[in-house]
Design an enzyme around this catalytic site. Structure first.
Site, PDB file in Angstrom:
ATOM      1  N   GLN A 101       0.868  -1.315   0.032  1.00 59.05           N
ATOM      2  CA  GLN A 101      -0.022   0.091  -0.088  1.00 59.05           C
ATOM      3  C   GLN A 101       0.851   1.333  -0.050  1.00 59.05           C
ATOM      4  O   GLN A 101       0.503   2.410  -0.140  1.00 59.05           O
ATOM      5  CB  GLN A 101      -0.952   0.016   1.232  1.00 59.05           C
ATOM      6  CG  GLN A 101      -1.828  -1.094   1.350  1.00 59.05           C
ATOM      7  CD  GLN A 101      -2.529  -1.125   2.727  1.00 59.05           C
ATOM      8  OE1 GLN A 101      -3.640  -0.589   2.936  1.00 59.05           O
ATOM      9  NE2 GLN A 101      -1.954  -1.774   3.627  1.00 59.05           N
ATOM     10  N   HIS A 106      -1.465   1.156  -4.224  1.00 62.27           N
ATOM     11  CA  HIS A 106      -2.054   2.400  -4.063  1.00 62.27           C
ATOM     12  C   HIS A 106      -1.134   3.458  -4.779  1.00 62.27           C
ATOM     13  O   HIS A 106      -1.022   4.848  -4.552  1.00 62.27           O
ATOM     14  CB  HIS A 106      -2.156   3.099  -2.595  1.00 62.27           C
ATOM     15  CG  HIS A 106      -3.189   2.297  -1.670  1.00 62.27           C
ATOM     16  ND1 HIS A 106      -3.066   2.183  -0.333  1.00 62.27           N
ATOM     17  CD2 HIS A 106      -4.012   1.577  -2.324  1.00 62.27           C
ATOM     18  CE1 HIS A 106      -4.177   1.430   0.033  1.00 62.27           C
ATOM     19  NE2 HIS A 106      -4.760   1.332  -1.002  1.00 62.27           N
ATOM     20  N   CYS A 150      -6.374   6.460 -19.579  1.00 60.62           N
ATOM     21  CA  CYS A 150      -6.072   5.129 -20.231  1.00 60.62           C
ATOM     22  C   CYS A 150      -5.011   4.342 -19.236  1.00 60.62           C
ATOM     23  O   CYS A 150      -4.437   3.439 -19.576  1.00 60.62           O
ATOM     24  CB  CYS A 150      -5.413   5.210 -21.614  1.00 60.62           C
ATOM     25  SG  CYS A 150      -3.813   6.060 -21.658  1.00 60.62           S
ATOM     26  N   SER A 199      -2.651  -1.359   9.234  1.00 57.64           N
ATOM     27  CA  SER A 199      -3.863  -1.410  10.165  1.00 57.64           C
ATOM     28  C   SER A 199      -5.206  -2.463   9.625  1.00 57.64           C
ATOM     29  O   SER A 199      -6.068  -2.754  10.275  1.00 57.64           O
ATOM     30  CB  SER A 199      -4.462  -0.393  10.629  1.00 57.64           C
ATOM     31  OG  SER A 199      -4.744   0.645   9.419  1.00 57.64           O
TER      32      SER A 199
HETATM   33  N1  APR Z   1       6.510  -2.339  12.812  1.00 60.98           N
HETATM   34  C1  APR Z   1       5.348  -2.889  12.916  1.00 60.98           C
HETATM   35  N2  APR Z   1       4.071  -2.137  12.924  1.00 60.98           N
HETATM   36  C2  APR Z   1       4.328  -1.023  12.894  1.00 60.98           C
HETATM   37  C3  APR Z   1       5.333  -0.261  12.893  1.00 60.98           C
HETATM   38  C4  APR Z   1       6.652  -1.063  12.859  1.00 60.98           C
HETATM   39  N3  APR Z   1       7.940  -0.382  12.625  1.00 60.98           N
HETATM   40  N4  APR Z   1       4.995   1.201  12.829  1.00 60.98           N
HETATM   41  C5  APR Z   1       3.914   1.313  12.783  1.00 60.98           C
HETATM   42  N5  APR Z   1       3.281  -0.283  12.679  1.00 60.98           N
HETATM   43  C6  APR Z   1       1.836  -0.453  12.750  1.00 60.98           C
HETATM   44  C7  APR Z   1       0.774   0.568  13.385  1.00 60.98           C
HETATM   45  O1  APR Z   1       0.631   0.224  14.526  1.00 60.98           O
HETATM   46  C8  APR Z   1      -0.312   0.481  12.583  1.00 60.98           C
HETATM   47  O2  APR Z   1      -1.305  -0.921  12.912  1.00 60.98           O
HETATM   48  O3  APR Z   1       1.512  -0.230  11.288  1.00 60.98           O
HETATM   49  C9  APR Z   1      -0.008  -0.120  11.289  1.00 60.98           C
HETATM   50  C10 APR Z   1      -0.041   1.003  10.108  1.00 60.98           C
HETATM   51  O4  APR Z   1      -1.333   1.329   9.944  1.00 60.98           O
HETATM   52  P1  APR Z   1      -1.760   2.604   8.994  1.00 60.98           P
HETATM   53  O5  APR Z   1      -1.163   3.699   9.590  1.00 60.98           O
HETATM   54  O6  APR Z   1      -3.245   2.488   8.985  1.00 60.98           O
HETATM   55  O7  APR Z   1      -1.250   2.435   7.477  1.00 60.98           O
HETATM   56  P2  APR Z   1      -1.651   1.455   6.275  1.00 60.98           P
HETATM   57  O8  APR Z   1      -2.536   0.088   6.822  1.00 60.98           O
HETATM   58  O9  APR Z   1      -0.748   1.169   5.367  1.00 60.98           O
HETATM   59  O10 APR Z   1      -2.866   2.492   5.651  1.00 60.98           O
HETATM   60  C11 APR Z   1      -3.505   2.012   4.418  1.00 60.98           C
HETATM   61  O11 APR Z   1      -4.532   4.270   4.247  1.00 60.98           O
HETATM   62  O12 APR Z   1      -4.197   6.366   4.496  1.00 60.98           O
HETATM   63  C12 APR Z   1      -4.291   5.479   3.690  1.00 60.98           C
HETATM   64  O13 APR Z   1      -3.366   5.546   1.399  1.00 60.98           O
HETATM   65  C13 APR Z   1      -2.837   5.480   2.597  1.00 60.98           C
HETATM   66  O14 APR Z   1      -1.971   3.327   2.111  1.00 60.98           O
HETATM   67  C14 APR Z   1      -2.571   3.912   3.149  1.00 60.98           C
HETATM   68  C15 APR Z   1      -3.663   3.459   3.713  1.00 60.98           C
HETATM   69 ZN    ZN Z   2      -3.963   8.063 -21.722  1.00 61.21          ZN
END
Ligand code: APR
Ligand code: ZN
Length: 268
Positions: A107, A125, A136, A202
Site C-alpha cells: 500500500q 496504491h 488510459c 492496520s
Molecule cells: N512495525 C510493525 N508495525 C508497525 C510499525 C513497525 N515498525 N510502525 C507502525 N506499525 C503499525 C501501526 O501500529 C499500524 O497498525 O502499522 C500499522 C500502520 O497502519 P496505517 O497507519 O493505517 O497504515 P496502512 O495500513 O498502510 O494504511 C492504509 O491508508 O491512509 C491510507 O493510502 C493510505 O496506504 C495507506 C492506507
Molecule cells: Zn492516456
C-alpha cells in the site's frame, strides 16, 4: 515471539507460493510516518485526513491547480527521496532472492521495497515516483515532462501522449479506483498464495484489506492450504476476526530479519 517466528519460518520454508502484503508500518523505521498508528499522520491531524479525502475531487475539478499544489506545496509524507530502506525491507528482498517470496503487494507509495532490491512489487496504491494517465492508465516517469518549464509557462497539466488524457501522480487517492491491471494482478497473486505474510498495516482500508479475506475464502472452498501470518505492532481486524492464523506482535524491522535468518539456517 520466538516460537511464532519459528512457526512462520517453517510455513515459508514449506510454501510453494508465498507472498507478502505490506503497509505504512514497514516504513516507520525508515522515518516515514504511518497514518493510524499512535503517532500516525491522521491520528495527529484528522483535518489532514479530511483534506486527503478531497484530493481526487480537486484533481478532477481543476487538474492545473492540483499540479501547482503538487509541485510547490508540502509533501504529506515528507521527502521520500531522502529516506532509505530499513532491515525489514531488506529481509523481504532477501526472501525474494532466495526464491521464497513471489510477490510484494504494498500500500506504500514510497518505493522503498524496490530500493531494497525487491523486483516483483505491486504498488497497490501507486508510486510517488511515477505518473499515470487518468484516462488510459498509461504510466510515465517524472522525467518525461519538464515540470518547472510548464509551471513557469502556465502549461500544466501534463497530457497523455497516447490518448490526450490528463496525467496525474500514480498515487491512488481516496475515492479513486485501483487501476484495473493492478487489482487484477494482486487478486491473482492472493488466490494463488499458500502463505500470506501481512506486515505493518492496520488492515482497515479497502479494497486492499479484502485481499486476505477473498484468498482465504477461495482457498478454503478449493480445499487448498493457506496460512496467514501478521507482523504488526498491534492487533488488527484480521487478528480479531481470525482471518490471520496468528500475529507476531513487534517491529517489522526487527522481526523480518530474524525470520530471514531462521530461513537461512533451514536452507543450509
Ligand atoms: N512495525 C510493525 N508495525 C508497525 C510499525 C513497525 N515498525 N510502525 C507502525 N506499525 C503499525 C501501526 O501500529 C499500524 O497498525 O502499522 C500499522 C500502520 O497502519 P496505517 O497507519 O493505517 O497504515 P496502512 O495500513 O498502510 O494504511 C492504509 O491508508 O491512509 C491510507 O493510502 C493510505 O496506504 C495507506 C492506507
Ligand atoms: Zn492516456
Amino acid at each position: 515471539m520466538e516460537g511464532r517466528i519459528q512457526g512462520a519460518a517453517d510455513a515459508l520454508f514449506r510454501s510453494r507460493f508465498a507472498i507478502v502484503l505490506t503497509g505504512a508500518g514497514m516504513s516507520t523505521e525508515s522515518g516515514v510516518p504511518d497514518f493510524r498508528g499512535p503517532s500516525g499522520i491522521w491520528t495527529r491531524d484528522p483535518e489532514a485526513e479530511q483534506k486527503a479525502y478531497r484530493s481526487y475531487d480537486r484533481f478532477k475539478k481543476n487538474p492545473k491547480e492540483y499540479w501547482v499544489e503538487r509541485l510547490t506545496g508540502p509533501s504529506l509524507l515528507g521527502d521520500l527521496a531522502g529516506v532509505s530502506p530499513n532491515p525489514g525491507h531488506l529481509a523481504l528482498a532477501e526472501l525474494e532472492a532466495a526464491g521464497i517470496l513471489k510477490w510484494v503487494i504494498t500500500q506504500n507509495i514510497d518505493n522503498l521495497h524496490q530500493r531494497a532490491g525487491s523486483k516483483r512489487v505491486i504498488d497497490y496504491h501507486g508510486n510517488a515516483f511515477k505518473l499515470r494517465c487518468a484516462s488510459c492508465s498509461a504510466r510515465y516517469e517524472p522525467t518525461d515532462f519538464d515540470f518547472q518549464e510548464m509551471l513557469k509557462k502556465g502549461t500544466l497539466p501534463p497530457l497523455c501522449r497516447k490518448c490526450g488524457g490528463v496525467i496525474k501522480s500514480d498515487i491512488v487517492h481516496f475515492n479513486e479506483s485501483i487501476p484495473s491491471d493492478v487489482s487484477a494482478l494482486s487478486l491473482e497473486a492472493a488466490v494463488a498464495s499458500d502463505v500470506m505474510l501481512i506486515c505493518g498495516t492496520s488492515a482497515v482500508v479497502y479494497p486492499f484489506a479484502n485481499l486476505p479475506r477473498i484468498a482465504k475464502r477461495h482457498r478454503r472452498e478449493s480445499s487448498l492450504p493457506f496460512t496467514v501470518i501478521e507482523i504488526n505492532a498491534e492487533p488488527t481486524p484480521l487478528t480479531e476476526q481470525n482471518i490471520s492464523d496468528y500475529l507476531i506482535q513487534g517491529k517489522t524491522g526487527e522481526v523480518l530479519p530474524r525470520l530471514a535468518a531462521e530461513l537461512k539456517k533451514k536452507s543450509i
